[in-house]
Design an enzyme around this catalytic site. Structure first.
Site, PDB file in Angstrom:
ATOM      1  N   ARG B  13      87.204  32.488 -30.432  1.00  0.00           N
ATOM      2  CA  ARG B  13      87.440  32.757 -31.851  1.00  0.00           C
ATOM      3  C   ARG B  13      86.993  34.180 -32.221  1.00  0.00           C
ATOM      4  O   ARG B  13      87.798  35.077 -32.352  1.00  0.00           O
ATOM      5  CB  ARG B  13      86.710  31.711 -32.719  1.00  0.00           C
ATOM      6  CG  ARG B  13      87.283  31.562 -34.114  1.00  0.00           C
ATOM      7  CD  ARG B  13      86.837  32.634 -35.117  1.00  0.00           C
ATOM      8  NE  ARG B  13      85.381  32.749 -35.205  1.00  0.00           N
ATOM      9  CZ  ARG B  13      84.763  33.755 -35.824  1.00  0.00           C
ATOM     10  NH1 ARG B  13      85.466  34.720 -36.384  1.00  0.00           N
ATOM     11  NH2 ARG B  13      83.443  33.821 -35.854  1.00  0.00           N
ATOM     12  N   CYS B 238      84.087  46.196 -31.609  1.00  0.00           N
ATOM     13  CA  CYS B 238      83.369  46.518 -32.833  1.00  0.00           C
ATOM     14  C   CYS B 238      84.284  47.340 -33.731  1.00  0.00           C
ATOM     15  O   CYS B 238      84.596  48.473 -33.402  1.00  0.00           O
ATOM     16  CB  CYS B 238      82.109  47.321 -32.499  1.00  0.00           C
ATOM     17  SG  CYS B 238      81.257  47.906 -33.972  1.00  0.00           S
ATOM     18  N   ASN B 247      80.535  41.334 -29.223  1.00  0.00           N
ATOM     19  CA  ASN B 247      79.605  40.252 -28.919  1.00  0.00           C
ATOM     20  C   ASN B 247      78.891  40.443 -27.585  1.00  0.00           C
ATOM     21  O   ASN B 247      79.463  40.953 -26.626  1.00  0.00           O
ATOM     22  CB  ASN B 247      80.383  38.929 -28.827  1.00  0.00           C
ATOM     23  CG  ASN B 247      80.898  38.480 -30.172  1.00  0.00           C
ATOM     24  OD1 ASN B 247      80.131  38.122 -31.041  1.00  0.00           O
ATOM     25  ND2 ASN B 247      82.223  38.514 -30.347  1.00  0.00           N
TER      26      ASN B 247
END
Lengths: 296, 296
Positions: B13, B238, B247
């Protein structure tokens, strides 16, 4: 955790030595000078090993005599033996370093000698260095894992660190050569080694092969370690896992230390620009995430 | 530090949502299934937001109904409002998540609402979820720094976390959206938030933009946090620093936790292969150093 940390910048030596291809000595000189301008106060600038084994480092004399020296900066070199020390002294080093391993088989593969023989070779070097008032750092590699033997006990690492310290090394740098360490093992290692060598004389040298270098550095800081080795832009690779990371990037270490309020003297913006510049010169991907993300 | 940690895998996700381009839903299904086969027990698999805003996530229903479900695995989805929850319920989710921010301007830019308005929207969603016995996770982004406002106080983050908890969220995930955090600030944040929300209900969500994610996770573990968000192969970028990491990679977190003796259930070798596979499918560089170095 409020006192000051000393960084030992190993990019020009440990970093470039493990990069493929030869780097022009003008680039090396510019790199060392830029790093000093960033506020780094200890730069390992050259290696006086046989050019037959490490051709990348054949220009140590030219580098050390070519740089404009900044005051209050220690320029050091790696010296495997008396001959290396003599060459380093002729080039005007402030400090030298010797290297051995905690693993017998790694020592044999890496420098073609047993640990005991490697230590015996350092004796005349340490005597001359003492006479000349030159401090000697001792590197111990494979302090956690060895590519040939697997896990190394904290006691084995402590024994080699102790021998170097007893012989007169003023500082011992513990190298996680494979980058396989995690904080629990780092704590066990430092507990064992600090029984033999006082904590203020211990440095940590972590490779970021598995992304664990910074967390290990943090665990070492919590144990009281205050000397950290690192390499601008993460220069240097891992000979045991081609394409993987080598030394922890100095930018990441500085970012962490500034966040902890433990280092304010290094100009991180200048350091990022230096890391980008040398990465471009070498045609390599910048190994620092700070370097990739920095937007100032 | 000997108890067990729960990982929340957000790659399918949060990771894919921040990758450029659309990913075929067959790939998404294979990814979710492979992650469950690695031993991960909570997988955020989809997002029921408007496809107008997030086209990458338009196939949430197809993904959630297409997977072969493993027992003991929580398959969750992001749901911004009641409509999203209804769609998620129709697709058979086990858990949902709502998201707001600790920074007023970030909230405004990101979801076009004030923090208070975002919370008000969650009220009917939480009521229906409770009725259906579906736990709701609350994400708070920009808990340390905001791209528009700069530093966010621990108290501001604690206030939003508290509001979500009081409204009925069973778990609050604190997101360092910019990845600028370091352990000292993480400790201050967790001290403030844990006065409002019990530690066992708190998760940390670190981005590795500046290479600090793992050290922040370690500091959070030391503070007692036992739920960690991560993304296989470091999927996701990012948006505030193009080319930089997003992440933290699940592989690095698992490597750390296994080294600390805090997690043994995940098969790291399978996870590395899954990270390599999805990186290849997406034509992206593997964002996990463990994934790059792993030689088994």
């Amino acid at each position: 955790m409020s006192d000051k940390v000393r960084l030992v910048e190993v990019g020009p030596r440990d970093g470039l030595q493990n990069e493929p291809g030869l780097v022009p000595f003008a680039i090396k000189i510019a790199l060392v000078e830029r790093l000093a301008d960033c506020g780094l106060r200890h730069i390992e600038a050259a290696s006086f090993v046989s050019p037959k084994w490490v051709p990348q480092m054949a220009d140590g004399h030219a580098v050390l005599t070519g740089i404009h020296r900044r005051p209050n900066v220690i320029y050091s070199a790696l010296t495997p033996n008396l001959k290396g020390l003599e060459a380093a002294l002729a080039a005007g080093v402030d400090q030298v370093a010797v290297f051995t391993a905690a693993s017998e088989s790694f020592c044999q593969h890496n420098i073609n000698a047993s640990i005991a023989t490697s230590l015996a070779r350092f004796a005349p070097l340490l005597a001359l260095a003492k006479e000349q008032g030159i401090p000697v750092r001792g590197y111990v590699s494979t302090v956690l894992d060895c590519p040939y033997e697997g896990a190394i006990t904290p006691e084995a690492a402590a024994q080699v660190a102790s021998a170097l310290y007893q012989m007169g090394c003023t500082e011992i740098s513990l190298g996680d050569t494979l980058g396989t360490g995690t904080p629990k093992r780092v704590r066990a290692l430092l507990s064992a080694v600090s029984q033999e060598v006082p904590l203020p004389q211990l440095a940590v040298h972590f490779h970021d092969t598995y992304g664990q270098a910074l967390v290990n550095i943090y665990a070492a800081l919590e144990q009281g370690i205050r000397i950290i080795d690192s390499s601008v832009a993460g220069l240097g690779g891992c000979p045991y896992a081609p394409g993987a990371s080598g030394n922890v990037a100095t930018e990441e270490v500085v970012y962490l230390l500034q966040g902890l309020g433990m280092l304010t003297r290094v100009n991180l913006d200048n350091l990022v620009q230096t890391g980008r510049w040398i990465s471009q010169q070498l045609g390599r991907r910048n190994g620092s995430k700070v370097g990739l993300a920095w937007t100032k």
